[in-house]
Each structure stands twice: as structure tokens, then as C-alpha cells.
Design an enzyme around this catalytic site. Structure first.
Site, mmCIF file in Angstrom:
data_model
loop_
_atom_site.group_PDB
_atom_site.id
_atom_site.type_symbol
_atom_site.label_atom_id
_atom_site.label_comp_id
_atom_site.label_asym_id
_atom_site.label_seq_id
_atom_site.Cartn_x
_atom_site.Cartn_y
_atom_site.Cartn_z
ATOM 1 N N ASP A 165 38.850 47.224 -5.799
ATOM 2 C CA ASP A 165 37.919 48.271 -5.389
ATOM 3 C C ASP A 165 37.878 48.284 -3.864
ATOM 4 O O ASP A 165 37.249 47.426 -3.254
ATOM 5 C CB ASP A 165 36.526 47.985 -5.948
ATOM 6 C CG ASP A 165 35.533 49.071 -5.563
ATOM 7 O OD1 ASP A 165 35.949 50.034 -4.883
ATOM 8 O OD2 ASP A 165 34.358 48.961 -5.947
ATOM 9 N N HIS A 218 37.592 50.582 -8.566
ATOM 10 C CA HIS A 218 36.167 50.935 -8.648
ATOM 11 C C HIS A 218 35.751 51.153 -10.113
ATOM 12 O O HIS A 218 34.583 51.196 -10.432
ATOM 13 C CB HIS A 218 35.964 52.205 -7.820
ATOM 14 C CG HIS A 218 34.555 52.430 -7.347
ATOM 15 N ND1 HIS A 218 33.802 51.487 -6.701
ATOM 16 C CD2 HIS A 218 33.752 53.532 -7.418
ATOM 17 C CE1 HIS A 218 32.606 51.988 -6.405
ATOM 18 N NE2 HIS A 218 32.557 53.223 -6.829
ATOM 19 N N SER A 244 28.391 51.700 -8.424
ATOM 20 C CA SER A 244 28.632 52.409 -7.171
ATOM 21 C C SER A 244 27.300 52.705 -6.478
ATOM 22 O O SER A 244 26.551 51.773 -6.216
ATOM 23 C CB SER A 244 29.439 53.675 -7.464
ATOM 24 O OG SER A 244 30.053 54.125 -6.299
#
Ligand SMILES: *[C@@H]1O[C@H](CO)[C@@H](O)[C@H](O)[C@H]1NC(C)=O
Ligand SMILES: *[C@@H]1O[C@H](CO)[C@@H](O)[C@H](O)[C@H]1NC(C)=O
Ligand SMILES: *[C@@H]1O[C@H](CO)[C@@H](O)[C@H](O)[C@H]1NC(C)=O
Length: 734
Positions: free
Chosen positions: A675, A707, A590
């Protein structure tokens, strides 16, 4: 070679023309095996370890139930159960297998409700289970009794039962008519519409990992009561107090039962402001509505806030407390505690200057104090805060919360009827267990005491020698004290001449932190157990060190955090000479994945990493500002939408894609196709760049993951690919 055969098989079976990107110079799959053995905590052990959920005390406060799930590679099943634990810790907890899964909650202090998923289009069924509890024995009845069912295709969840009013409150996805009885029919109609187009006139088209449809989640109430013979029954007449309000509870994607609370007469809840576009606003209002839906919801917030969380009633139902952020559009602003008297509407901000953000909130049984958890210097503590006797803003003086625990990571703190507090706690060395804290009495000499109630994984972890992590501080880029964690590799010995490879782990958020907490995804001990000196730094932007430090990453993604990490890495190499400086690597997900792509383009930082791993990271900041689901996040972090002068300037300055010409380090990219926070094209783009530059690189796509990699088999494969990648470049060469 294993990979080659697997792909040939796939191609033959599905008639895909054989075009294998891995057939070029990287075609020889290096043999890689995890370090395994009875004394090693392996990725497989991590996936198979019990995963306890939050413990919930019964009304009497003498028992708690804990849902636990456990995956087994042997039968490829996730086994669900509920454990019941005696809170005096004198009798061992007992397990009840939930063969068909489902949720449980307390009906009364000796009865559990089990909501069993509906099969073959039937509704969920609700059973009651008796718990027998004597001074030497705890047993759960193995003859559950059916007490009712929900309508077909409803997915009732997030249960809260008000015993005082015999009312059960829950949430379910419903069509715009908010009618639980028509879900099945409308689902079938939609399925049969003859195409599968998704059409949007407003954002979000997709959120987190779902394409949004017309079904949204709402709250419902239904009667649930016990007759004179002691038999429980669930009613069949549902009320939808939020029908027609354009308000949806819980707030997607992560809201749960903590988004609302129930008193004898009312529900208090938080929901996104129905007047604002939810993709680029974070404002959540708090409302009060009667359980019987006899009146429309009444707003309790004053319209000047950002997000709100965790609304809770006082035990007597006369007051409400919640957590409130000031700024609309900023999801990581400081949460302040608000207290409101429902009869006078007097309102107080209880923590106007306290520089920490509470995570959960509950009134003590005498309504004289609040109990909550909050992160503080990379640990999550239980706090208590006495309430003022009068809600009078003119007379109010801020009192600071008192920490009742000082280490590890607490969650779900619940005051019990006496002054004790039940909470869950995990750490780097253990998943959640239940604990009971007895605070010290102000008027006596007795110290507070902590008792561990469950030991879900103790026996499986006791011989694994997991590292509890050394917290270190160094002077960061802004001459601020910055914190990090070091976990020594398995087998590390004082004064040995052996040198170890090291991995720097970079957290996401970026407003998050490496905390002394168990993780089933990025567990630092998994790396340490595979032989890596494991370093996790909390640079500018991290939470738990005060709001100024958190806020300082906004509009500076490629700036101060890297100054901090560079100085932190220098500190680490100086402090731990047993690290082999020629064998260091880094990984992040991320924002941490952004950081990996950013480090690639900035060799002048001098990290010297030999290999990198980017999981679901940002590659092109500008494109991400258009394609991400939660637009408010990008707009806050880059000073505005990507076409505005500031958004344009900052994305040009801080987009990893603009520095590709400098890339040279071998890199593994991993992405989940579901995601929708950071679209998979981020990793595909970065991979295409690496390939054209001739830099050793691999792309791993998980088509069904979001994600996060959650499926057990995929989690194991994730660990295999990450550790294999590092091993290729910095592994032990015999
Ligand atoms: C829900 O739908 C059913 C079936 O169409 C209907 O009979 C019932 O009145 C509806 N309930 C409400 C509360 O609108
Ligand atoms: C850095 O901080 C220390 C102590 O907080 C202070 O003594 C020193 O003057 C500061 N240095 C700079 C360059 O600001
Ligand atoms: C490459 O990195 C240097 C510093 O090492 C930097 O000055 C330059 O702007 C970068 N160029 C590109 C095209 O990324």
C-alpha cells in the site's frame, strides 16, 4: 493454538529466531468459526462467487459479451470465461472458458477476438471465435482460429477496434523508445544490470502498488482486417502516435480503455498534462491524434481545467464529449460534461450547474443525446441528456439530465443501435448482471421497460436472505439531511426481544459513498449474515449528495464528518432498539481507517464501541502528507503541503497520532505492505502505541497486498481476522 504451531513451523524452517509478539498475555488464540450453513452467505461464498466484468454489446446490438472470473478454494484457481448473452433475453447466455485467461473484444457482430497471454517469453496470440446465433440457439465455435500475435513481452490491453478503418488500438508498457519490438531485449538488459537499486530524480518514485520504472504505457495502432474469404488477420507494423510526447495513456493507476476513444480516422484521449509534475497536479488534457500517426496530437482542452475523463467521439466523428473538473489538484471536484465540435472548435459546458458527477459517457446512435451514469443519493442511475441542435454558447440554455433508472448501481451504459440502452447493474443483494432498458417514447403511452439479461449468481443467492438495505436520513452536524443504510442481521424478526450486536462501517475516500452496490471487499451483507446489525453512514465528504457536501470535508477531516456520524449513531440506536448498546463495534479502511484512529482518541464522542478495526488507515497525518504517493490529495485535504503554515496547523489539529494518550479501545490493525497510498508504517506506528499502552491489539500484515486485499486466500483470512476480533468482544456468549 493453531497459530502457535504454524509459527513454530515457519521459524524452524527458515531459521528465524523465535520471537513471537503474540506469545505474551494474548497467546491463547480464541477458537473462532464463521457462522456457516446452506442458508448463510459466508465470507467464503463471497470470495467464490462469480465476478462479472462490464458487458460489451456487439455492433449490431443483439449480443453482448461479459468476462467473468470465479475463484474456487477446491482447486485454488481463478477460472476465467467469457459469456455471450442474447440481448432479446429469449435464449440463455452461453459460457466459453478462457483456459489461459486473456481478454476478448468484438471483431464484428458474429466474431469475438480472444487475446491469449504469451507463454515462455512469446508474444500474446490473437484468435477469432465465431458466434452462431439463431432464434433458438446461441453457440460459440470451439475451434478458434489464430489471426496473429503481438511482439514478445508486449502486454497489449485496453483494446478498441475501429471496423471502419480496419485499425486496432491498444495500450502496452514500453521503454522510452515506444518500440514494441525492443521490449524483450530491454527488459532482459535491465534484469541483468547487476544490482536492483531504483533511482529517482522526480516523483512518483512509487504509485499505488508499483515502484515506477522507465516503462510507461502508450497507445499503439495496428491493422486488423478480414479478407474476401472471411479470414481475419492482425498486422505486424505498429504505429505509436504518442511517441516522444511525454504523454502516457491510460492514466495510471486506474485508467483503462475509457481513457480514449476511436473514430474512423482519429483517437481522442485524456492524459496528465506533460508540462506539470503529476504527483502534485491532477490536470489532464484531452488530445486528438490521427490513427495513422501522420500528425502530432492536438490539444482540445483549454488549459483551465483540472482532471478530465472519458473522452468520446460522436458516432459521426464530428464531435467529442468528455468529463471535466475545474480545479487542478482536486480529484473529487464536480465533473461537468463538455461538448466540442471538431471542425469549428465551438465548445459548450452542457451541465454548468447540474449538481451531480457523471461517471461514463456515450453518444446515442443518432448523435442526438448522451447517455451516462451518475451517483445520486447513494444509488447510481442511468441518465440521458438531449444535445443542443447548435453548439452556440450565446443561445445555450442548460437542460437537466433525465434519470432512466432509480435504484441500485448502474455502470457501463451503452446505447444500442435502436433506442435501447445496455448497462450493468449491481446492488447490495447481487453482483453485476446485464440489463437492457427501453426508454418510454415521448410520443406514445408506453412506459419504459427494463429486462434482466443475465443471472450470474441468482441461484446461489436466492436462499441467503440478503438484506437490500434500508436507506435512512437524519439531521447531521450542519443541520443538513444526512443519509445512511441499515442492514438487519440474519434471522432478525419483527417484535422479537432478541438484542443484536451492531457494527458501524466507515467508508474511504473520504470522497466516496456507501451505495446500493455489490462489493467484493467491504460487503455489508457479509457482516449482517454473521449476525451484526450493520450500519453504513454517508457523512460530510460523501459523494452523490451534491458538491457542497463533498467539498465540506476538505481541511476538516476530524470535524463535521464526526458530528454527522455521532448524530447518525444516536439516530440508529433510537430507531433500532433491538441493537444491544453494550455490544457495538466499528470498522473502516483508508479514510475510514483514519476515522477509526480518530474515534480512538476522542472518547468524548461517546460512541462506546467495544472494539475497532482499522484497515490501511492514516495514523500520523503529517508524516502521511510526506510519504503518500499522490501528493495533490494531501495538499488539497490539508490546505497545503505539511510544512506550510496551514498544512502544519491542520495536521496538528487533525492527526490521530496527537491523541494517542486518550486511546483505550481494543483495536485490530490490518495493512498491506504494497500500500503506497498509506504506507504500512501508519498501522505499525498505531500498533506500537496500543501495545505500549497495554490495550488489546493485533496487527495483521499482508506483505503482497496493496491498499486492497485482493488475493482470495488473503481475503478469506481478512474476514476471519476482522470477524474474530469483533466476536472476541461483542460475540454471542453461550
Ligand atoms: C523498433 O526496433 C527494431 C529493432 O531494433 C527496429 O528494427 C525498428 O525500426 C524499430 N521501429 C521503430 C518504429 O522505431
Ligand atoms: C435547520 O433546518 C431546518 C429545515 O431545513 C430549519 O427549519 C431550521 O431552522 C434549521 N435550524 C438551524 C439551527 O439552522
Ligand atoms: C483527550 O480527550 C479529551 C476529551 O475527552 C481532550 O480534551 C483532550 O485534548 C485529549 N487529550 C489528548 C492528549 O489526546
Amino acid at each position: 493454538m493453531l497459530l502457535f504451531h504454524a509459527l513454530v513451523g515457519l521459524a524452524a524452517a527458515s531459521q528465524i529466531p523465535l520471537q513471537l509478539p503474540t506469545m505474551g498475555k494474548e497467546s491463547t488464540e480464541s477458537e473462532f468459526k464463521f457462522r456457516e450453513g446452506p442458508e448463510i452467505f459466508t465470507p467464503k461464498n463471497l470470495v467464490e462467487l462469480e465476478r462479472p466484468g462490464a458487458g460489451v454489446a456487439n455492433p449490431a446490438g443483439n449480443l453482448a459479451l461479459v468476462p467473468v472470473s470465479k475463484y474456487s478454494f477446491e482447486d485454488k484457481e481463478t477460472h476465467k470465461s467469457v459469456w455471450v448473452a442474447s440481448l432479446d433475453a429469449k435464449i440463455p447466455p452461453v459460457e466459453y472458458a478462457l483456459k489461459k485467461g486473456g481478454e476478448t473484444f468484438w471483431l464484428d457482430s458474429k466474431t469475438i477476438a480472444h487475446v491469449v497471454p504469451g507463454e515462455d517469453g512469446k508474444g500474446q496470440q490473437v484468435y477469432s471465435l465465431g458466434v452462431e446465433h439463431s432464434s433458438h440457439e446461441l453457440t460459440i465455435s470451439n475451434s478458434p482460429s489464430l489471426i496473429g500475435s503481438f511482439p514478445p513481452s508486449a502486454d497489449a490491453t485496453n483494446f478498441k477496434f475501429s471496423r471502419d478503418s480496419d485499425t486496432l488500438v491498444f495500450s502496452s508498457y514500453v521503454w522510452p523508445d515506444a518500440n514494441l519490438s525492443t521490449i524483450k531485449e530491454q527488459d532482459e538488459e535491465y534484469e541483468k544490470r547487476g544490482n536492483n537499486a531504483l533511482v529517482y530524480d522526480v516523483t512518483y518514485p512509487r504509485h499505488w502498488d508499483i515502484w515506477r520504472g522507465k516503462k510507461r504505457t502508450q497507445l499503439f495502432t495496428v491493422s486488423l482486417s478480414k479478407d474476401k474469404e472471411g479470414k481475419w488477420s492482425l498486422g505486424e507494423s505498429y504505429k505509436a502516435p504518442l511517441k516522444g510526447t511525454n504523454q502516457f495513456v491510460p492514466v495510471e493507476p486506474f485508467g483503462g480503455a475509457e481513457d480514449y476513444d476511436v473514430s474512423k480516422t482519429h483517437i481522442v484521449y485524456t492524459t496528465k498534462d506533460p508540462k506539470l509534475d503529476d504527483a502534485w497536479h491532477t490536470r489532464q488534457n484531452v488530445y486528438l491524434v490521427p490513427l495513422d500517426a501522420s500528425e502530432a496530437p492536438r490539444e482540445l482542452t483549454n488549459g483551465e481545467q483540472g482532471a478530465t475523463h472519458n473522452p468520446v467521439f460522436s458516432r459521426d466523428g464530428s464531435k467529442v464529449a468528455w468529463l471535466e473538473m475545474a480545479e487542478d489538484g482536486y480529484e473529487a471536484d464536480r465533473q461537468k460534461i463538455i461538448l466540442l465540435d471538431l471542425s469549428t472548435s465551438s465548445r459548450l459546458v452542457l451541465t454548468p450547474t447540474w449538481d451531480r458527477s457523471p461517471d461514463s459517457l456515450a453518444f446515442t446512435h443518432d448523435d442526438k443525446a448522451l447517455v451516462f451514469t451518475a451517483g445520486d443519493h447513494a444509488v447510481i442511475k442511468v441518465f440521458t441528456l438531449p444535445l443542443p441542435e447548435k453548439l452556440d454558447a450565446a443561445e445555450f440554455k442548460e437542460v437537466f439530465p433525465t434519470a432512466l433508472t432509480h435504484a441500485h448501481a448502474a455502470s457501463g451504459a451503452q446505447p444500442l443501435p435502436d433506442s435501447r440502452i445496455l448497462f450493468s447493474q449491481s446492488s447490495y443483494t447481487s453482483p453485476n448482471d446485464l440489463w437492457v432498458l427501453t426508454p418510454a417514447h415521448a410520443d406514445s403511452e408506453s412506459a419504459s421497460s427494463l429486462v434482466k439479461i443475465t443471472r450470474f449468481s441468482e441461484s446461489k443467492l436466492q436462499d441467503k436472505d440478503l438484506s437490500s438495505g434500508e436507506s435512512f436520513y437524519f439531521t447531521g452536524a450542519e443541520n443538513k439531511s444526512v443519509q445512511g443504510w441499515a442492514l438487519k442481521p440474519k434471522g432478525w424478526k419483527e417484535n422479537s426481544k432478541k438484542k443484536y450486536p451492531a457494527v458501524l462501517l466507515i467508508h474511504g475516500g473520504p470522497q466516496g459513498a456507501w451505495e446500493d452496490q455489490w462489493s467484493t471487499r467491504w460487503n455489508p451483507n457479509v457482516f449482517a449474515q454473521q449476525g451484526y446489525f450493520t450500519i453504513a453512514i454517508n457523512p460530510t465528504g460523501s459523494t452523490t449528495f451534491g458538491q457542497e457536501f463533498t467539498d465540506a470535508i476538505a481541511e476538516d477531516w476530524g470535524g463535521k464528518p464526526f458530528g454527522d456520524m455521532k448524530l447518525g449513531w444516536e439516530y440508529v440506536l433510537k430507531t433500532y432498539p433491538e441493537i444491544d448498546t453494550e455490544r457495538t463495534v466499528a470498522a473502516g479502511a483508508s479514510w475510514g481507517g483514519y476515522a477509526i484512529n480518530w474515534i480512538q482518541g476522542h472518547p468524548e464522542y461517546g460512541f462506546g464501541f467495544k472494539a475497532l478495526v482499522c484497515h490501511d488507515g492514516v495514523f500520523d497525518s503529517s508524516y502521511n502528507g510526506f510519504s503518500t504517493d499522490e501528493l495533490f490529495f494531501f495538499n488539497h485535504e490539508f490546505g497545503g503541503p505539511p510544512w506550510t503554515p496551514k498544512g502544519k496547523e491542520l495536521t496538528a489539529k487533525f492527526s490521530p497520532a496527537n491523541f494517542v494518550a486518550n486511546w483505550s479501545t481494543p483495536q485490530l490493525l490490518i495493512h498491506g505492505s504494497k500500500d503506497y497510498r498509506l504506507a504500512e508504517t501508519e498501522s505499525i506506528g498505531a500498533f506500537n502505541a496500543l501495545q505500549q499502552l497495554g490495550i488489546p491489539s493485533r496487527l495483521v500484515i499482508f506483505p503482497t497486498e496493496n491498499h486492497w486485499v485482493l488475493n482470495p486466500g488473503n481475503s478469506l483470512k481478512w474476514h476471519y481476522e476482522v470477524l474474530r476480533w469483533f466476536d472476541q468482544f461483542v460475540g454471542e456468549k453461550e
